[in-house]
Design a protein around this motif. Structure first.
Motif, short mmCIF file in Angstrom:
data_model
loop_
_atom_site.label_atom_id
_atom_site.label_comp_id
_atom_site.label_asym_id
_atom_site.label_seq_id
_atom_site.Cartn_x
_atom_site.Cartn_y
_atom_site.Cartn_z
N MET A 123 0.84 -1.19 0.00
CA MET A 123 0.00 0.00 0.00
C MET A 123 0.88 1.24 0.00
O MET A 123 1.87 1.30 0.72
CB MET A 123 -0.92 0.01 1.22
N ILE A 124 0.51 2.22 -0.80
CA ILE A 124 1.21 3.50 -0.85
C ILE A 124 0.67 4.39 0.26
O ILE A 124 -0.55 4.57 0.40
CB ILE A 124 1.04 4.17 -2.22
N GLU A 171 7.99 16.20 1.88
CA GLU A 171 8.84 15.18 2.49
C GLU A 171 8.19 13.80 2.43
O GLU A 171 6.99 13.65 2.69
CB GLU A 171 9.12 15.55 3.94
N VAL A 172 8.97 12.79 2.07
CA VAL A 172 8.47 11.41 2.07
C VAL A 172 8.19 11.00 3.52
O VAL A 172 9.03 11.21 4.40
CB VAL A 172 9.52 10.46 1.44
N PRO A 173 7.01 10.43 3.80
CA PRO A 173 6.66 10.10 5.20
C PRO A 173 7.38 8.87 5.71
O PRO A 173 6.77 7.84 6.03
CB PRO A 173 5.14 9.89 5.11
N MET A 174 8.69 8.97 5.86
CA MET A 174 9.50 7.82 6.25
C MET A 174 9.21 7.37 7.68
O MET A 174 9.16 6.17 7.96
CB MET A 174 10.98 8.16 6.09
N TYR A 182 4.81 7.60 0.03
CA TYR A 182 4.73 8.17 -1.31
C TYR A 182 5.88 9.14 -1.56
O TYR A 182 6.15 10.04 -0.77
CB TYR A 182 3.39 8.89 -1.52
N VAL A 183 6.55 8.94 -2.70
CA VAL A 183 7.64 9.81 -3.12
C VAL A 183 7.10 10.77 -4.18
O VAL A 183 6.73 10.33 -5.28
CB VAL A 183 8.81 8.99 -3.72
N PRO A 184 6.99 12.06 -3.88
CA PRO A 184 6.43 13.01 -4.86
C PRO A 184 7.37 13.22 -6.04
O PRO A 184 8.38 13.89 -5.94
CB PRO A 184 6.28 14.31 -4.05
#
Length: 426
Positions: free
Chosen positions: A225-226, A273-276, A258-260
């Protein structure tokens, strides 16, 4: 063979495959027979980890990045102006064999954009696995990303040659999927997952009667899942994962922040920012459900629909349920030992075994691998535990944060404890 063109394709299609994280080979038991190539026993994914901690690798590529769909979140969407490429069946087979012989890889993770029709694409994925197994006697690990909408017959054949099958849910909720991929429907993904689940049961039962029955996807199935492309809460995401674990017998659910990379008004802006940290917390919550006996609505609920980004989900649960503590380490049942922050699965069993022979102390727990910098605030011994004076204070969370050793520093907190997604959450 045009090696320059093959190299160019490899660069394009390996780069396009990097956004798919749903690949783990743990659980595969295909053994090398008849002097074949490879052995998938306990092997894994390119530059990742098996459950026993080994770093292993797979050739991870797309068959093609051409696609008939225009999913807003996908770099391979048909409206995206990118360089396109496609391997032939023979090229993927040759790459896999040659990379294995050079000891670059231990197997293959193969996905694809959908070109022409789902069956057209799926048939080629199956043909690659079949040629590797039957013509090259390849016994290494093969993970096929199956194509939603493909026929049951192709799914059946795929399971006979692949160690693991997976179908990505992509977006956790139907409403989110419709927003970003209006041509798709979750039922397209659920149908093949249901087929694989039933086939796994059927083949297992038949093998109990007839040893000659072939194995079907022995490493099971997984999904991805993204996270962060749409507005789902962590409660919704965890509930979806829990549903598929319970009803489709999945081995793993993977979470991908998700990577924008695409500009679209429906998506987070470029540069977001990627939600790492959120991704990591979801993996930890997933671990609690799979190994620690937590229910989904214990980890998050309607009053707390998002995971605490400052502390791991087990600490967060403990802080919301202070009345459950302190737990008497000498007498508490195993299921309560599991719930002590800082105590992992292996440590919990060691505690239950060792306490039969002696009264345990904090030093004993430390030698067993317990993270005592967290556990000491939640456990009771026969001797006095001075750390319990902090249990009822409103500052306990900050005290734990101040003592935690961090790998990454964030501006919103003094410290964050980021655990590797493949580590046991303790």
């Amino acid at each position: 063979m045009n090696y320059d063109r093959i190299k160019e394709k490899l660069e394009i299609l390996a780069d396009a495959a990097k956004y798919d994280v749903s690949c783990s080979s743990s659980g595969g038991t295909r053994k090398n027979t008849n002097k074949g190539l490879g052995n998938s026993h306990a092997s894994g994914i390119c530059h990742t980890f098996t459950e026993d901690g080994r770093c292993v690798s797979l050739l991870k590529i797309l068959l093609t990045n051409y696609c008939i769909y225009d999913c807003a979140y996908c770099v391979s969407r048909k409206s995206n102006d990118i360089q396109r490429a496609a391997f032939t069946v023979e090229e993927v087979v040759d790459l896999t064999i040659n990379f294995y012989r050079r000891n670059y890889i231990e197997g293959l993770f193969l996905s694809s954009g959908i070109f022409n029709t789902p069956d057209f694409t799926m048939e080629r994925l199956v043909r690659i696995a079949k040629k590797l197994r039957l013509e090259h006697n390849f016994n290494g690990y093969i993970h096929l990303k199956t194509i939603p909408g493909a026929s049951d017959e192709l799914m059946q054949e795929a399971g006979l040659y692949a160690d693991r099958l997976s179908v990505n849910l992509e977006i956790p909720t139907q409403s989110g999927l419709k927003l970003l991929a209006p041509e798709k429907d979750h039922q397209q993904m659920i149908k093949p997952m249901g087929f694989v689940k039933d086939a796994l049961v059927q083949y297992k039962e038949e093998r109990q009667k007839f040893k000659s029955t072939p194995k079907f996807a022995p490493a099971g199935q997984s999904t991805q899942m993204i996270i962060g492309a749409t507005q789902e809460t962590d409660l919704q995401i965890i509930k979806v994962a829990d549903h598929f674990y319970n009803n489709f017998n999945l081995k793993r659910v993977y979470y991908s922040g998700y990577v924008p990379v695409l500009s679209d008004t429906r998506l987070p802006a470029l540069g977001t920012e990627v939600p790492m940290v959120r991704e990591n917390r979801l993996y930890q919550a997933d671990w609690l459900m799979r190994f620690y006996g937590f229910k989904a609505d214990e980890i998050v609920d309607r009053q707390n629909p998002f995971l605490d980004l400052e502390v791991d989900p087990k600490i967060s649960w403990a802080l919301r349920n202070i009345d459950q503590f302190p737990i008497n380490i000498q007498q508490a049942p195993l299921e309560m030992i599991f719930r002590i922050p800082g105590v992992g699965v292996k440590s919990a069993y060691k505690i239950v075994h060792a306490r039969r022979f002696q009264s345990l102390s904090l030093e004993h727990l430390k030698k067993m691998g317990v993270a005592t910098n967290r556990a000491k605030y939640f456990i009771d011994f026969k001797i006095q535990n001075n750390h319990l004076k902090h249990l009822s204070t409103i500052h306990l969370k900050q005290i734990i944060l101040d003592e935690s050793k961090t790998k990454y520093q964030k501006t919103f907190s003094n410290q964050l404890s980021l655990l590797n997604e493949h580590s046991f959450l303790r």
